[in-house]
Design an enzyme around this catalytic site. Structure first.
Site, mmCIF file in Angstrom:
data_model
loop_
_atom_site.group_PDB
_atom_site.id
_atom_site.type_symbol
_atom_site.label_atom_id
_atom_site.label_comp_id
_atom_site.label_asym_id
_atom_site.label_seq_id
_atom_site.Cartn_x
_atom_site.Cartn_y
_atom_site.Cartn_z
ATOM 1 N N ASP A 150 0.811 -1.225 0.000
ATOM 2 C CA ASP A 150 0.000 0.000 0.000
ATOM 3 C C ASP A 150 0.848 1.281 0.000
ATOM 4 O O ASP A 150 1.498 1.594 0.989
ATOM 5 C CB ASP A 150 -0.881 -0.062 1.260
ATOM 6 C CG ASP A 150 -1.716 1.177 1.508
ATOM 7 O OD1 ASP A 150 -1.751 2.075 0.642
ATOM 8 O OD2 ASP A 150 -2.341 1.252 2.586
ATOM 9 N N HIS A 161 -3.432 4.330 6.659
ATOM 10 C CA HIS A 161 -2.389 3.789 5.795
ATOM 11 C C HIS A 161 -1.001 3.994 6.411
ATOM 12 O O HIS A 161 -0.757 4.990 7.085
ATOM 13 C CB HIS A 161 -2.446 4.458 4.422
ATOM 14 C CG HIS A 161 -3.774 4.305 3.757
ATOM 15 N ND1 HIS A 161 -4.068 3.234 2.953
ATOM 16 C CD2 HIS A 161 -4.887 5.070 3.806
ATOM 17 C CE1 HIS A 161 -5.320 3.347 2.523
ATOM 18 N NE2 HIS A 161 -5.841 4.456 3.024
#
Lengths: 463, 463
Positions: free
Chosen positions: B105, B278
Site C-alpha cells: 500500500d 495507511h
C-alpha cells in the site's frame, strides 16, 4: 483614479498592465513607509510589514473620529531576506496613542504558533543546490521575490548559473533587478540559450507553474512540450509554493508527470521548500496586543478564518461586541465611541459573456446547462396552410444528442414515428397544442430508445 | 463470480447492494485470517492487518512459481481500537520461507515516520465530549467503524446519548452491531426522535458529510435544510476525516457555513480529530524488511506515491531492477527466477450516457461543450421549389445564446439581415453552398453584435 503604491508594487502593477496590454491612464504616486498622504478629511500613513513580497506596507488612516490600522498581508519574520522586519515599534506607538479600529490579516488564523522565517527555505535550497546531481528547476510565483532572491543566492553559492524561463517571470525579474529589489552577482544570471552549453550540475531554472497551470512553462517542460527545456531523469524539480485551494488536482497531476519523467521532485509534503507569507495565531495575538484597538475587524480569508481570528481577539481581551466579522458588501459605521454594521453595498461577481457585462440571463445559463447534458433536437414541421395537414415527413436536426452518422436510423425512425403520430390528427392548426404534443412524443420516443433527454424544439411553418 | 470476503466486508457489501437496489446473484464465501482457499493452481491465505475498517486482511497467494503477498490497505497500529494489530509474525515467517513478490500500500508513502494510532483520536474525542457546552455532531465515513466505536465509547463515558443520522450511516451501524463489530453499552444509542427531549449536553449525533457532499445529512443540517436536526450556536461539529483530493472546495464551503451558524468546528487543521488508515514511510520499510521479497510492486495511490514507495524499497536493499512501478493495464509476468512487464490489457474509464455504455461519441461530447459555451441558433429557410427563391423571412430559434425575450430585437434584426442577404442571390438551389453561406453570415452578424459564437444550424426546406 490615482494609485498610491510603494515602488516595487508599482513595478509589479506596470508588468501586469503591460502583459494585459492595458494602457494605464492612472496617475501613479510612489509612497514609502513613514510618509503621510492627506486625502480629503483623512490622512494616510504607511508602515513596513514583512511578507513574501518585499516592500509591503500596512496602512494607518487618521480620521476625524480616530485612527484606523490595516495590517495588509503580513507576518512577523525577524530574519527576513531583505533584512527589513515588520515595524513593530511604530505599531506599539500607535497602540499607546489609541487605535479605534484594527483590520488584520486572517488568512492563516487556523495555524497555531509562529510562521517560520523565509530563511528556512534558503537552508532547504542550499541543501538541494549542493546535492542535486543535475539541473535544478525551481517553480514559484513571479511576485515571490524573496524566494527568487534566495534561489539566486543559493545558486551563486554552489557555482550554478540561473536561467529565467517564461515571459511573466522574466518581466518581473527584470523589473525587480532594475528597481533594486533583486540582486544578482555578476555572471549568475544567463540567457536561456547559454544553458545548453553548461554541465547539468551548473544549471538552475526559475519558472512559473507551481499551481499546475496547463499552459505554464513548468507543465510544458514536464510534458516535453516546451521549446527549450524538457524535464528528464537527473533533474531536480522544486515546487516552492503550496496549492491554492481548488488547484490541488492540477498540481497533483503535474507532480505525477514529473515523477514519470524520472525527475526528483521536492514539494511541500517532502521538504520545507515553501513558507507562506501570513501571520499565524501567536503573531496575530501579538499584533492585537501591540495595537490594542477598541474595535477589531478580521479581514482576508474565508469565513472560518475570520471567525477563528475573532476568537483570538476575544482571547486577548477584546469584548465580543467590539468585534465585527463582515461579509462582502457589509458597511461598518464608526464614530469616536461606537461602531455598528450599517447597511450593505452591492458586491459580488459580475458575469461577462461576450459583450454582456453583468446581465447574463438565468434562462440562458440554464439552457446551456441542459444543452451540455443531453444536447438538442430541432424538429421542422411543415403544415399546408390551406388544409392544416402535415406536409411530408418532419425534418429533425440534432447536436450533442447522438452521433448523427451512427444514429441515422434512430433519427429516421423518429421522423417516421412523428409523421404517423401527426397524420392521425386531422388539422395542425392550434400551434401551441401541436408544439407541446411534438415535444412530448419525441421526448418519450428518444428517452425510451436512449435514456437521454435532449431539448426538443419544434418549429412549425406554413407552406 | 463468487466473492471471498471477511464477515464485516460482506456486511458492508450487502449494505451497498441494498442501497443500490442491486440483486446479488453472487455466491458469497466468508473467509477469516489464517484460512487457506485453493482456487485452481493457486492457493489463497488471508492475514490480519490494521486499517480504519476492522476485519481487514492482506492476501498471500501461493503459486507454482512462488509466494506473492498483497498487503491491502494497512497500517501498523500497535494499539488499535479492536485490540487486533497487524499480523507481523505471519509476515516474518513468510519472509523466512521466501517471498517472490510483495505488493504493498503506497497511499501515504509521502509521509515520514509512523502513522499515529487510532487511539489518538479517542483522546481528542474525550476532550471534546467532556468540554462541549451543547450537542456534539461527529461526521465521518460510515465504513470507519473504529472511529464510530470511539465516538460511542466517548459518549458513554461522558453520559451522552448517541443518535445516528442518515440512512447509509444507519444501515452500516445496524449491520455492524448485528455482526458484533460495533459494541454499544445498553441505552447509549437512541432513536433520533428522542434527541429532542434531552438537554443539549447529553446529545451526540453521528452522521455522514465529511466530504461536504451537497446532499449529505451534515450539509443539510448546516443549511437548516434537514428535517430533524439544524446546526445552531452552541453545537460542536467534529469533521473526523480529511478531504479526499478534489473535495477541498466543498469541504471548505461546509466549514464556512458551520462557522456562520455559530457552531464550534473541529477539523484536521485545528485538532487531531482524524488519523488515516495507511502506513507511513517507517512502517512501509518495516514491512519490506519482514517480508524480504525478491520483487516489489508498490500499489494504491498516484504515480508519485508509487515512485516514492519504490525509492523506499531501494533504500532497504531491493535492487532497482526488481522493482516494478506499474501503470493501469500493465501486466507483470513472473516465474521462479525472473519478472518482466509483458504487454498491456484494456483498462480505464467507461463512459455511460443513457443506454450507451462505452461508445459515447467524441462528436457528441464536443458538440455538448460548444453548446454549453454559447448555445445554438437554428435557422429555417423556406425555398420555393419551382423558382428556387427564398419564401418569406427565415425563422430563427435559439437556446442558450441570448435571452429570447430580451433579445427579441436582435433575433428580428438577424432575420431581416438574412432575408436581405439571400434575396440578392437569385437561386437557392445549391444547398451545401447556401448552408455554409448562412452559417458564415449569421455567425458574423451575431459575433459583431454580441461577441458570442452560437452553433448555427441552417435547415432548408422546399415548399
Amino acid at each position: 483614479m490615482p494609485i498610491y503604491a510603494t515602488k516595487l508594487t508599482q513595478g509589479l502593477i506596470s508588468v501586469k498592465l503591460k502583459e494585459g496590454k492595458v494602457y494605464s491612464g492612472s496617475r501613479s504616486r510612489i509612497v514609502t513607509a513613514g510618509v503621510q498622504v492627506p486625502l480629503g478629511k483623512f490622512k494616510f500613513e504607511f508602515f513596513h510589514v514583512c511578507h513574501s513580497i518585499p516592500d509591503s506596507v500596512g496602512i494607518i488612516i487618521y480620521t476625524p473620529v480616530g485612527t484606523v490600522v490595516h495590517s495588509g498581508d503580513f507576518k512577523l519574520d525577524y530574519t527576513p531576506v531583505d533584512a527589513h522586519p515588520t515595524d513593530l515599534s511604530r505599531l506599539s506607538q500607535l497602540g499607546a496613542q489609541g487605535v479605534l479600529l484594527l483590520l488584520s490579516d486572517s488568512t492563516y488564523a487556523e495555524l497555531p504558533g509562529y510562521t517560520p522565517s523565509e530563511r528556512v527555505v534558503g537552508e532547504t535550497l542550499d541543501r538541494i543546490m549542493s546535492n542535486a546531481p543535475g539541473r535544478v528547476i525551481v517553480t514559484t510565483f513571479s511576485s515571490l521575490l524573496a524566494r527568487i532572491q534566495q534561489v539566486i543566492d543559493s545558486a551563486a553559492k554552489y557555482q550554478r548559473k540561473v536561467f529565467i524561463v517564461g515571459r511573466s517571470m522574466n518581466d518581473t525579474v527584470k523589473m525587480a533587478l532594475e528597481l533594486g529589489y533583486l540582486n544578482a552577482p555578476t555572471g549568475v544570471l544567463g540567457r536561456l540559450e547559454e544553458s545548453r552549453g553548461l554541465p547539468h550540475n551548473r544549471v538552475v531554472f526559475i519558472t512559473t507553474g507551481s499551481q499546475g497551470e496547463p499552459t505554464s512553462a513548468l507543465v510544458r517542460m514536464a510534458n516535453q512540450d516546451h521549446s527549450q527545456v524538457h524535464v528528464q531523469r537527473g533533474d531536480t524539480v522544486v515546487l516552492s509554493a503550496t496549492p491554492i485551494p481548488g488547484n490541488e488536482a492540477l498540481v497533483n497531476r503535474t507532480l505525477d508527470t514529473l515523477f514519470k519523467r524520472g525527475a526528483q521532485v521536492m514539494y511541500d509534503k517532502l521538504a520545507q521548500v515553501h513558507v507562506h507569507g501570513h501571520a499565524s495565531q501567536e503573531e496575530l495575538k501579538l499584533l492585537l496586543n501591540l495595537v490594542k484597538p477598541r474595535y477589531f475587524m478580521p479581514v482576508h480569508g474565508e469565513y472560518r478564518h475570520l471567525s477563528l481570528h475573532a476568537k483570538l481577539a476575544e482571547a486577548v481581551g477584546i469584548p465580543r461586541s467590539n468585534i465585527f466579522i463582515m461579509q462582502d458588501g457589509d458597511v461598518l459605521e464608526l464614530n469616536a465611541s461606537s461602531a455598528k454594521i450599517g447597511g450593505k453595498i452591492t458586491s459580488g461577481n459580475v458575469y461577462v459573456d461576450g459583450l454582456s457585462v453583468g446581465d447574463v440571463g438565468n434562462v440562458v445559463l440554464h439552457d446551456r446547462k441542459l444543452l451540455s447534458r443531453d444536447g438538442i433536437a430541432v424538429v421542422v414541421i411543415a403544415v399546408n396552410k390551406e388544409t392544416g395537414l402535415l406536409v411530408g415527413r418532419p425534418d429533425i436536426v440534432s447536436r450533442g444528442f447522438v452521433d448523427n452518422k451512427e444514429a441515422r436510423t434512430l433519427i429516421e425512425q423518429s421522423r417516421d414515428f412523428l409523421a404517423r403520430a401527426l397524420d392521425h390528427q386531422n388539422k395542425l392548426t392550434d400551434w401551441p397544442v401541436v408544439t407541446s404534443r411534438v415535444k412530448d412524443l419525441l421526448s418519450n420516443f428518444y428517452y425510451e430508445k436512449t435514456r437521454r433527454k435532449p431539448i426538443i424544439i419544434p418549429v412549425l411553418i406554413n407552406v
